[in-house]
Design a protein around this motif. Sequence first.
Motif, PDB file in Angstrom:
ATOM      1  N   PRO A  69      66.620  68.032  36.243  1.00 46.86           N
ATOM      2  CA  PRO A  69      67.136  66.914  35.448  1.00 46.86           C
ATOM      3  C   PRO A  69      68.063  67.389  34.335  1.00 46.86           C
ATOM      4  O   PRO A  69      67.909  68.481  33.805  1.00 46.86           O
ATOM      5  N   SER A  70      69.017  66.529  34.001  1.00 49.37           N
ATOM      6  CA  SER A  70      69.943  66.822  32.895  1.00 49.37           C
ATOM      7  C   SER A  70      70.619  65.534  32.475  1.00 49.37           C
ATOM      8  O   SER A  70      70.954  64.709  33.322  1.00 49.37           O
ATOM      9  N   THR A  71      70.819  65.378  31.197  1.00 51.31           N
ATOM     10  CA  THR A  71      71.667  64.285  30.704  1.00 51.31           C
ATOM     11  C   THR A  71      72.923  64.883  30.098  1.00 51.31           C
ATOM     12  O   THR A  71      74.038  64.653  30.586  1.00 51.31           O
ATOM     13  N   ARG A  72      72.758  65.686  29.043  1.00 52.67           N
ATOM     14  CA  ARG A  72      73.898  66.169  28.271  1.00 52.67           C
ATOM     15  C   ARG A  72      74.835  67.047  29.095  1.00 52.67           C
ATOM     16  O   ARG A  72      76.052  66.837  29.101  1.00 52.67           O
ATOM     17  N   THR A  73      74.268  68.043  29.745  1.00 49.60           N
ATOM     18  CA  THR A  73      75.104  69.029  30.437  1.00 49.60           C
ATOM     19  C   THR A  73      75.865  68.369  31.586  1.00 49.60           C
ATOM     20  O   THR A  73      77.080  68.548  31.734  1.00 49.60           O
ATOM     21  N   ARG A  87      73.044  73.771  38.181  1.00 45.40           N
ATOM     22  CA  ARG A  87      71.805  73.858  37.380  1.00 45.40           C
ATOM     23  C   ARG A  87      70.652  74.037  38.351  1.00 45.40           C
ATOM     24  O   ARG A  87      70.546  73.323  39.353  1.00 45.40           O
ATOM     25  N   HIS A 104      71.850  79.603  29.635  1.00 44.81           N
ATOM     26  CA  HIS A 104      72.517  78.292  29.666  1.00 44.81           C
ATOM     27  C   HIS A 104      73.805  78.513  28.853  1.00 44.81           C
ATOM     28  O   HIS A 104      73.904  78.120  27.686  1.00 44.81           O
ATOM     29  N   GLN A 129      75.679  75.859  26.756  1.00 43.48           N
ATOM     30  CA  GLN A 129      74.901  75.407  25.599  1.00 43.48           C
ATOM     31  C   GLN A 129      75.038  76.430  24.468  1.00 43.48           C
ATOM     32  O   GLN A 129      75.234  76.066  23.304  1.00 43.48           O
ATOM     33  N   PRO A 156      69.031  71.697  20.947  1.00 37.72           N
ATOM     34  CA  PRO A 156      69.824  71.501  22.166  1.00 37.72           C
ATOM     35  C   PRO A 156      69.481  70.206  22.893  1.00 37.72           C
ATOM     36  O   PRO A 156      70.251  69.745  23.727  1.00 37.72           O
ATOM     37  N   GLY A 157      68.317  69.636  22.584  1.00 41.23           N
ATOM     38  CA  GLY A 157      67.859  68.445  23.277  1.00 41.23           C
ATOM     39  C   GLY A 157      67.365  68.798  24.680  1.00 41.23           C
ATOM     40  O   GLY A 157      67.706  69.857  25.203  1.00 41.23           O
ATOM     41  N   PRO A 158      66.562  67.958  25.288  1.00 38.13           N
ATOM     42  CA  PRO A 158      65.990  66.762  24.680  1.00 38.13           C
ATOM     43  C   PRO A 158      64.916  67.146  23.663  1.00 38.13           C
ATOM     44  O   PRO A 158      64.161  68.090  23.890  1.00 38.13           O
TER      45      PRO A 158
HETATM   46  N1   CP Z   1      70.601  70.844  26.373  1.00 38.27           N
HETATM   47  C1   CP Z   1      70.552  70.493  27.665  1.00 38.27           C
HETATM   48  O1   CP Z   1      70.740  71.299  28.591  1.00 38.27           O
HETATM   49  O2   CP Z   1      70.288  69.175  27.882  1.00 38.27           O
HETATM   50  P1   CP Z   1      70.217  68.496  29.294  1.00 38.27           P
HETATM   51  O3   CP Z   1      68.990  69.026  29.994  1.00 38.27           O
HETATM   52  O4   CP Z   1      70.111  67.012  29.005  1.00 38.27           O
HETATM   53  O5   CP Z   1      71.460  68.844  30.080  1.00 38.27           O
END
Ligand code: CP
Length: 313
Positions: free
Chosen positions: A53-57, A106, A139, A142, A267-269
């Motif tokens: 899962p990922s949102t930002r990247t 990823r 990463h 990031q 870095p989130g989440p």
């Molecule tokens: N920081 C980071 O990799 O966030 P995501 O998992 O939302 O991509």
Amino acid sequence: MILQRHLLDLERLSKETILWLLKEAKELKDAYRKEKPLPSLKGKAVALLFREPSTRTRLSFERAAQLLDLETLLIDEASSSRKKGESLQDTAVKLSDLAIEGLVLRTSVSGEPETLARFLDEKGIRLSVVNGGDGIHEHPTQGLLDAFTLWERWGDLRGKTIAIVGDILHSRVARSSTWAFHALGAKVRLVGPPSLVPLEMEGALPARVYHRLDEGLQGVDAVMGLRIQKEREAGGYLPGGGEYPSLWRLEEPLLEKLAPAALFLHPGPAGKGEEVTADLHDGPRSLVEEQVQNGLFVRMAVWLWVLEAMRHV
Ligand code: CP
């Protein structure tokens, strides 16, 4: 700056190349903000394969590609031939056959992007691999955006001290950010309980280990929190009885006392109320929103860099 077609880690990226990418990202950010024309890679195509899962990247790589006029293909493993057992290598060959020049990968498997990149190089297959986060390894984008965020704020990381707090052992972000901060001249502290920050990490990363929060935070210029990976509790990594937050949670009064000028990154989440309080995460010293915004420009710079290298393959 040295062109390279794959971005697999920051450990092996020179200070000069990191700085070049940050300056490129800054130019792109300024141009975007002033609504000036952005570079165009029209006619080229890239793909994203996110097996975790990922949102930002994912969103920022996709948006970065859009802003550069790159056609972007999202590979959905559930509906691709990967589901029928096709190997990652064979999938990558198909991407190259379709004139796709870059792949963001990823994966939960540490080292998988590097293995794929080596295969492609050995076979002479034209495809750039960008590591979008691999297992507990690295990463890199990031790490670049974290470094960019502080570099833009401070102008220079030399002489600064940055603490990264939490589950360093399992954090690919901590590794990449440590390499980037160190390359730019900052001192890095890795802070957390011994199970999550073994002393041996001092030999593996250019950083000092601290097993007490008050010592680790004393006088730092910036603090980065990391998500509590609750899946580690069963493995005995987290202090038992759910006591991790009460011992290690980052809170505004703590920073006010130990490092009053410190900036806060994550870095989130983020688990607000768990590894960090909401008032610190969303408060005046927080750079979290800037980190997300900067991720866009750093990933645009990375697309331009690797696809320029592809022109010479
Ligand atoms: N920081 C980071 O990799 O966030 P995501 O998992 O939302 O991509």
